[in-house]
Design a protein around this motif. Structure first.
Motif, mmCIF file in Angstrom:
data_model
loop_
_atom_site.group_PDB
_atom_site.id
_atom_site.type_symbol
_atom_site.label_atom_id
_atom_site.label_comp_id
_atom_site.label_asym_id
_atom_site.label_seq_id
_atom_site.Cartn_x
_atom_site.Cartn_y
_atom_site.Cartn_z
ATOM 1 N N ASP A 23 0.811 -1.097 0.025
ATOM 2 C CA ASP A 23 -0.081 0.009 0.056
ATOM 3 C C ASP A 23 0.963 1.177 -0.043
ATOM 4 O O ASP A 23 0.746 2.273 -0.687
ATOM 5 N N ILE A 27 0.544 4.112 -2.959
ATOM 6 C CA ILE A 27 -0.313 5.371 -2.545
ATOM 7 C C ILE A 27 0.385 6.618 -3.329
ATOM 8 O O ILE A 27 1.539 6.554 -3.062
ATOM 9 N N THR A 30 1.421 10.463 1.418
ATOM 10 C CA THR A 30 1.145 9.910 2.839
ATOM 11 C C THR A 30 1.108 11.356 3.677
ATOM 12 O O THR A 30 1.615 12.435 3.289
ATOM 13 N N LYS A 35 6.909 8.565 3.124
ATOM 14 C CA LYS A 35 6.640 7.221 2.973
ATOM 15 C C LYS A 35 7.633 6.029 3.568
ATOM 16 O O LYS A 35 7.442 5.070 4.083
ATOM 17 N N TYR A 54 -2.429 3.251 8.806
ATOM 18 C CA TYR A 54 -3.689 3.140 7.991
ATOM 19 C C TYR A 54 -4.852 4.019 8.246
ATOM 20 O O TYR A 54 -5.406 4.225 7.231
ATOM 21 N N ARG A 58 -2.551 7.677 6.073
ATOM 22 C CA ARG A 58 -2.678 7.347 4.678
ATOM 23 C C ARG A 58 -3.566 8.503 4.092
ATOM 24 O O ARG A 58 -4.719 8.680 4.703
ATOM 25 N N SER A 60 -6.610 9.271 1.637
ATOM 26 C CA SER A 60 -7.588 8.653 1.037
ATOM 27 C C SER A 60 -7.955 9.113 -0.332
ATOM 28 O O SER A 60 -7.269 10.075 -1.031
ATOM 29 N N ASP A 61 -8.623 8.478 -1.298
ATOM 30 C CA ASP A 61 -8.922 9.143 -2.570
ATOM 31 C C ASP A 61 -9.676 10.319 -2.427
ATOM 32 O O ASP A 61 -9.567 11.141 -3.369
ATOM 33 N N HIS A 64 -7.078 12.991 -1.867
ATOM 34 C CA HIS A 64 -6.000 13.230 -2.803
ATOM 35 C C HIS A 64 -6.729 14.317 -3.722
ATOM 36 O O HIS A 64 -7.771 14.035 -4.388
#
Length: 67
Positions: A23, A27, A30, A35, A54, A58, A60-61, A64
């Motif tokens: 992931d 991705i 972050t 990362k 997580y 992270r 998320s879509d 972003h």
């Protein structure tokens, strides 16, 4: 400890780390750390580091910004 249980725990941990590191590779970005830093946190603090990454680190879509 029984050898079968130990092997099962090791297989689960390797799968867990594989999922998290895969992931991290795929991705785009972050939050809060790089990362590499998140990768170290995930590997050193098993399983708490992966859970924190997580849910807290992270992107998320939805968050972003695609350009």
């Amino acid at each position: 400890m029984d050898l079968k249980i130990l092997i099962l725990v090791i297989v689960i941990l390797v799968g867990y780390l594989g999922f998290l590191l895969n992931d991290l590779i795929h991705i785009p970005a972050t939050k809060n750390f790089s990362k590499w830093t998140w990768g170290l946190i995930c590997c050193i603090a098993i399983p708490l580091g992966g859970i924190v990454y997580y849910f807290w680190g992270r992107v998320s879509d939805e968050e972003h910004d695609y350009e």
